[in-house]
Design a protein around this motif. Structure first.
Motif, PDB file in Angstrom:
ATOM      1  N   THR A  46      -0.813  -3.689  -5.738  1.00 49.08           N
ATOM      2  CA  THR A  46      -1.265  -2.547  -4.947  1.00 49.08           C
ATOM      3  C   THR A  46      -2.620  -2.089  -5.445  1.00 49.08           C
ATOM      4  O   THR A  46      -2.994  -2.355  -6.593  1.00 49.08           O
ATOM      5  CB  THR A  46      -0.275  -1.368  -4.981  1.00 49.08           C
ATOM      6  OG1 THR A  46      -0.586  -0.469  -3.925  1.00 49.08           O
ATOM      7  CG2 THR A  46      -0.332  -0.598  -6.292  1.00 49.08           C
ATOM      8  N   HIS A  87      -1.460  -3.613 -10.727  1.00 49.36           N
ATOM      9  CA  HIS A  87      -1.962  -2.360 -10.175  1.00 49.36           C
ATOM     10  C   HIS A  87      -3.486  -2.344 -10.286  1.00 49.36           C
ATOM     11  O   HIS A  87      -4.028  -2.282 -11.391  1.00 49.36           O
ATOM     12  CB  HIS A  87      -1.360  -1.170 -10.926  1.00 49.36           C
ATOM     13  CG  HIS A  87      -1.852   0.153 -10.422  1.00 49.36           C
ATOM     14  ND1 HIS A  87      -1.757   1.311 -11.153  1.00 49.36           N
ATOM     15  CD2 HIS A  87      -2.441   0.502  -9.247  1.00 49.36           C
ATOM     16  CE1 HIS A  87      -2.286   2.308 -10.451  1.00 49.36           C
ATOM     17  NE2 HIS A  87      -2.705   1.845  -9.300  1.00 49.36           N
ATOM     18  N   THR A 136       6.084   3.452   0.410  1.00 44.99           N
ATOM     19  CA  THR A 136       5.518   2.133   0.665  1.00 44.99           C
ATOM     20  C   THR A 136       5.252   1.968   2.156  1.00 44.99           C
ATOM     21  O   THR A 136       6.104   2.301   2.986  1.00 44.99           O
ATOM     22  CB  THR A 136       6.511   1.042   0.207  1.00 44.99           C
ATOM     23  OG1 THR A 136       6.787   1.237  -1.178  1.00 44.99           O
ATOM     24  CG2 THR A 136       5.927  -0.354   0.408  1.00 44.99           C
ATOM     25  N   ARG A 158      -0.621   7.286  -8.816  1.00 44.91           N
ATOM     26  CA  ARG A 158       0.643   7.477  -8.098  1.00 44.91           C
ATOM     27  C   ARG A 158       1.074   6.228  -7.336  1.00 44.91           C
ATOM     28  O   ARG A 158       2.241   6.035  -7.038  1.00 44.91           O
ATOM     29  CB  ARG A 158       0.570   8.670  -7.146  1.00 44.91           C
ATOM     30  CG  ARG A 158      -0.469   8.555  -6.059  1.00 44.91           C
ATOM     31  CD  ARG A 158      -0.292   9.617  -4.984  1.00 44.91           C
ATOM     32  NE  ARG A 158      -1.490   9.815  -4.200  1.00 44.91           N
ATOM     33  CZ  ARG A 158      -1.994   8.941  -3.323  1.00 44.91           C
ATOM     34  NH1 ARG A 158      -1.373   7.787  -3.121  1.00 44.91           N
ATOM     35  NH2 ARG A 158      -3.099   9.225  -2.651  1.00 44.91           N
ATOM     36  N   ALA A 159       0.106   5.380  -6.999  1.00 47.57           N
ATOM     37  CA  ALA A 159       0.424   4.191  -6.204  1.00 47.57           C
ATOM     38  C   ALA A 159       1.289   3.193  -6.972  1.00 47.57           C
ATOM     39  O   ALA A 159       1.944   2.339  -6.372  1.00 47.57           O
ATOM     40  CB  ALA A 159      -0.858   3.514  -5.730  1.00 47.57           C
ATOM     41  N   GLY A 180      -4.780   1.518  -5.622  1.00 46.01           N
ATOM     42  CA  GLY A 180      -4.686   2.949  -5.375  1.00 46.01           C
ATOM     43  C   GLY A 180      -4.734   3.715  -6.679  1.00 46.01           C
ATOM     44  O   GLY A 180      -4.842   3.120  -7.754  1.00 46.01           O
ATOM     45  N   PHE A 202       4.750  10.357  -0.685  1.00 49.06           N
ATOM     46  CA  PHE A 202       4.188   9.043  -0.370  1.00 49.06           C
ATOM     47  C   PHE A 202       5.303   8.005  -0.399  1.00 49.06           C
ATOM     48  O   PHE A 202       6.323   8.190  -1.049  1.00 49.06           O
ATOM     49  CB  PHE A 202       3.103   8.679  -1.386  1.00 49.06           C
ATOM     50  CG  PHE A 202       1.856   9.504  -1.248  1.00 49.06           C
ATOM     51  CD1 PHE A 202       0.819   9.095  -0.425  1.00 49.06           C
ATOM     52  CD2 PHE A 202       1.723  10.707  -1.927  1.00 49.06           C
ATOM     53  CE1 PHE A 202      -0.328   9.859  -0.273  1.00 49.06           C
ATOM     54  CE2 PHE A 202       0.589  11.485  -1.782  1.00 49.06           C
ATOM     55  CZ  PHE A 202      -0.438  11.067  -0.963  1.00 49.06           C
ATOM     56  N   SER A 231      -1.626  -0.875   7.993  1.00 49.68           N
ATOM     57  CA  SER A 231      -1.166   0.253   7.184  1.00 49.68           C
ATOM     58  C   SER A 231      -0.882   1.445   8.088  1.00 49.68           C
ATOM     59  O   SER A 231      -1.505   1.610   9.133  1.00 49.68           O
ATOM     60  CB  SER A 231      -2.223   0.621   6.141  1.00 49.68           C
ATOM     61  OG  SER A 231      -3.432   0.974   6.777  1.00 49.68           O
ATOM     62  N   LYS A 269       0.851  -1.196   0.000  1.00 46.83           N
ATOM     63  CA  LYS A 269       0.000   0.000   0.000  1.00 46.83           C
ATOM     64  C   LYS A 269       0.880   1.238   0.000  1.00 46.83           C
ATOM     65  O   LYS A 269       1.897   1.280   0.703  1.00 46.83           O
ATOM     66  CB  LYS A 269      -0.888   0.001   1.245  1.00 46.83           C
ATOM     67  CG  LYS A 269      -1.950   1.090   1.248  1.00 46.83           C
ATOM     68  CD  LYS A 269      -2.830   0.952   2.486  1.00 46.83           C
ATOM     69  CE  LYS A 269      -4.021   1.903   2.425  1.00 46.83           C
ATOM     70  NZ  LYS A 269      -4.829   1.812   3.666  1.00 46.83           N
ATOM     71  N   GLN A 270       0.469   2.213  -0.785  1.00 43.89           N
ATOM     72  CA  GLN A 270       1.201   3.486  -0.759  1.00 43.89           C
ATOM     73  C   GLN A 270       0.544   4.391   0.282  1.00 43.89           C
ATOM     74  O   GLN A 270      -0.672   4.609   0.239  1.00 43.89           O
ATOM     75  CB  GLN A 270       1.166   4.156  -2.134  1.00 43.89           C
ATOM     76  CG  GLN A 270       2.110   5.340  -2.234  1.00 43.89           C
ATOM     77  CD  GLN A 270       1.928   6.129  -3.517  1.00 43.89           C
ATOM     78  OE1 GLN A 270       0.805   6.412  -3.904  1.00 43.89           O
ATOM     79  NE2 GLN A 270       3.016   6.495  -4.167  1.00 43.89           N
TER      80      GLN A 270
END
Lengths: 261, 393
Positions: A60, A83, A34, A65-66, A62, A32, A123, A8-9
């Motif tokens: 991931t 992704h 990890t 950007r993630a 998101g 951001f 997280s 997760k970012q």
């Protein structure tokens, strides 16, 4: 061993957080990174692969950007990445809750069979600590949490070391496929190398939207209506009365207000 | 840097993230310890070497990273932006250029692959002499041909990282100044393979460390008939100055990037402290007397950063980059120094405390006004070569 690592970012650890205008989440203008326990989960997966062979897949969920956390995972040695693109509306919005994330992940990996699925313990942003556990339930797989160590224990079995309270540990042998939530600090993280970054450009990075897998942000069962910044206040209270009364009042303050005794 | 101050931070995000992660494991305490011991950041340099960052400019064919200069500049920017100091190892990038552009294929095959693997270090560059600084043609170190070798005699100064290099790039005069048509002729470049420290004196080489303002290992080096095989001559004999000057534009651009990194580090520290430090019941950053200098330094830093990218793009495109590279270095060094001053001023007395790292970075970034080329020499270059004004020296 085929291993899926869920990453997760999250906002960088010491980011100065500011609420967005509606006070439903934080502003996007921060760095951001990890999620820390996820980074240790990735490292654990890479070490298992190096020792016993197999494949490591990073995943991931998101906004665009993630994908950065996936590129970093590929550069460190993951073989391919997925992704789950939550769309740009997800940037700046409250994160999906643990159930919605777990359900989306379970849908995304339907049709694939993993021996192990690793997530971080929790997280650094929402901090539910539930995603891995719910994912295991949805997949019908056994799970173990707060994992310090993983090693194969024969055909389709693993032995894990769990951290308990008060410095105690629990060793559990369990069948695979299994879901493990990994504790921070269990290994020494590797750096991405320049060669790793270059090789990562040629590794598969699949993108799928929530709609494509039949999930949506509307799955959130837990809604954030408003966040509040803890207000800092300081004040002086003058305690009057006899020495005995003052002492009693002070003890009451320390016990009931300050909660220090 | 958390609230992202750099509008170009997304450029080369993978490189930035990886370098930042590596540098993040060498925090302020590490640098304070290294400086207190007067030591060399061996673990830091080893980590950068192991991850391949210091050989980024070696072509892939020789086992290097094969990055563009712009990408390489991002590496150094991120190192300095993390609070570290590229000065411990940046020469590995600069000096490689001379070998890359002017070495024979045999020389490149011999040295570049072990450099790329981190088995060899090329970190030292011996050009400057006590009596010849920027006026390089006046150097007095000579290399006399004797059979299949050259014998080096003379004195160099400000030769950096000598105890931490295996190879040394050296400029020496092979034809006396009086015997050449142009002052720049008669100079030659050699790649010296340094013997182990215990054997150097017997080989005709000795060094004396120079204590200086920052924790930077630099030495005065003396050569007395130090033998170098003729096959270690880089480029054509007598044309060495061109080989050295060739690499200067790359060096200017990379140094500009280090300055930019320093600038963002200082600004972030200043910004954060100005928001957190409460005096007279409000953050000091609420005072325009505090915030305006920070804002101005930020604007100047962004402008310098644009010039750095412009210079790097020209260099990578194979265009003439002298004016842009020098301008970038000038502006970036000025900007980082302004940021340093602003940061120190914002912190007041605490800025002088070693544990804040500001005084260390303040000293380190001051160097860029002087080295590798002084601000005045850049101005002289721009005046003469860009604006067509009469040569001033």
């Amino acid at each position: 061993m085929k291993i899926l690592v869920c990453l997760k970012q999250v906002p960088a650890k010491d980011a100065p957080l500011k609420l967005n205008q509606a006070a439903t989440w934080i502003r996007e203008d921060v760095s951001f990174e990890t999620n820390e326990p996820d980074a240790f989960a990735l490292e654990a997966a890479l070490r298992l692969k190096e020792a016993h062979g197999g494949e490591v897949v990073a995943l991931t969920l998101g906004p665009a950007r993630a994908a950065q956390v996936l590129r970093e995972a590929l550069a460190k040695g993951a073989d391919r990445a997925i992704h789950l693109d939550a769309g740009e509306a997800a940037a700046g919005a409250p994160p999906l809750d643990a159930f919605a994330i777990a359900e989306a992940v379970s849908r995304a990996i339907a049709g694939e069979s993993y021996d192990l699925i690793l997530t971080g313990l929790q997280s650094d942003d929402a901090g539910y600590g539930q995603t891995g556990v719910i994912l295991a339930e949805l997949l019908g797989a056994p799970h173990a949490t707060i994992i310090m160590q993983v090693e194969p224990a024969g055909e389709r079995r693993i032995k894990v070391k769990r951290e308990l309270e008060s410095g105690n540990f629990q060793f559990v042998e369990m069948p695979t496929p299994a879901v493990l939530t990994i504790q921070s600090g269990i290994n020494k993280l590797r750096y991405a190398t320049l060669m790793g970054i270059k090789q990562a450009k040629n590794k598969p990075l699949a993108r799928m939207t929530l709609e494509e897998i039949g999930a949506s942000a509307g799955l959130n069962r837990q809604l954030v209506h408003r966040l509040f910044v803890p207000s800092k206040s300081k004040g002086t209270t003058l305690i009057s009365g006899s020495a005995k009364e003052q002492a009693a009042a002070l003890v009451a303050h320390l016990r009931n207000d300050a909660h220090v005794i | 840097m958390q609230a992202e101050l750099n509008p170009r931070a997304g450029l080369h995000a993978d490189i930035r993230a990886a370098v930042r992660e590596l540098c993040g494991t060498f925090g302020g305490a590490y640098w304070q310890e290294v400086e207190a011991a007067g030591g060399y950041p061996e673990a830091f340099v080893a980590a950068l070497t192991g991850a391949g960052w210091l050989t980024a400019l070696i072509p892939e064919a020789y086992g290097g990273g094969g990055l563009t200069l712009e990408e390489a500049s991002v590496i150094l920017e991120e190192i300095n932006r993390s609070g570290a100091n590229s000065g411990a190892c940046h020469a590995q990038m600069y000096t490689m250029g001379t070998l890359l552009r002017h070495g024979t294929e045999a020389q490149k095959q011999r040295w570049l692959p072990p450099l790329a693997r981190g088995e060899l270090r090329l970190q030292s560059f011996a050009v400057t002499e006590p009596t010849a600084g920027t006026d390089t043609t006046r150097i007095r170190t000579v290399a006399q041909r004797e059979g299949d070798r050259y014998l080096i005699s003379g004195q160099k100064v400000w030769t950096s990282r000598l105890p931490h290099t295996d190879l040394l790039l050296l400029l020496a005069r092979t034809t006396p100044l009086e015997a050449v048509r142009k002052r720049g002729e008669g100079l030659s470049v050699f790649l010296l393979e340094l013997p182990p420290a215990a054997e150097r004196e017997a080989a005709g080489m000795s060094a004396r460390p120079i204590r200086n303002m920052v924790n930077h290992e630099t030495s005065e080096v003396f050569f007395e008939r130090f033998a170098v095989p003729a096959e270690n001559l880089i480029g054509t004999e007598g044309q060495g100055l061109r080989c050295i000057l060739d690499g200067m534009n790359a060096e200017r651009i990379l140094i500009a990037a280090e300055c930019i990194g320093d600038g963002f580090w200082f600004l972030e520290r200043a910004r954060r402290y100005a928001c957190e430090r409460v005096v007279f019941e409000r953050p000091i950053g609420q005072n325009q007397g505090v915030q305006f200098p920070i804002a101005r330094a930020y604007a100047n830093l962004l402008a310098a950063d644009l010039m750095r990218y412009d210079a790097a793009a020209r260099f990578d495109a194979g265009q003439s980059a002298g004016a842009a590279a020098n301008t970038a270095k000038l502006l970036a060094a000025d900007a980082s120094w302004e940021c340093a001053n602003v940061c120190l001023q914002t912190h007041g007395g605490f800025g002088f405390a070693a544990e804040y790292d500001i005084e260390r970075k303040f000293r380190e970034t001051r160097l860029y006004q002087v080295a590798p080329i002084s601000t005045n020499l850049i101005l002289a270059y721009l005046a003469e070569h860009v604006l067509g004004l009469p040569r001033s020296y």
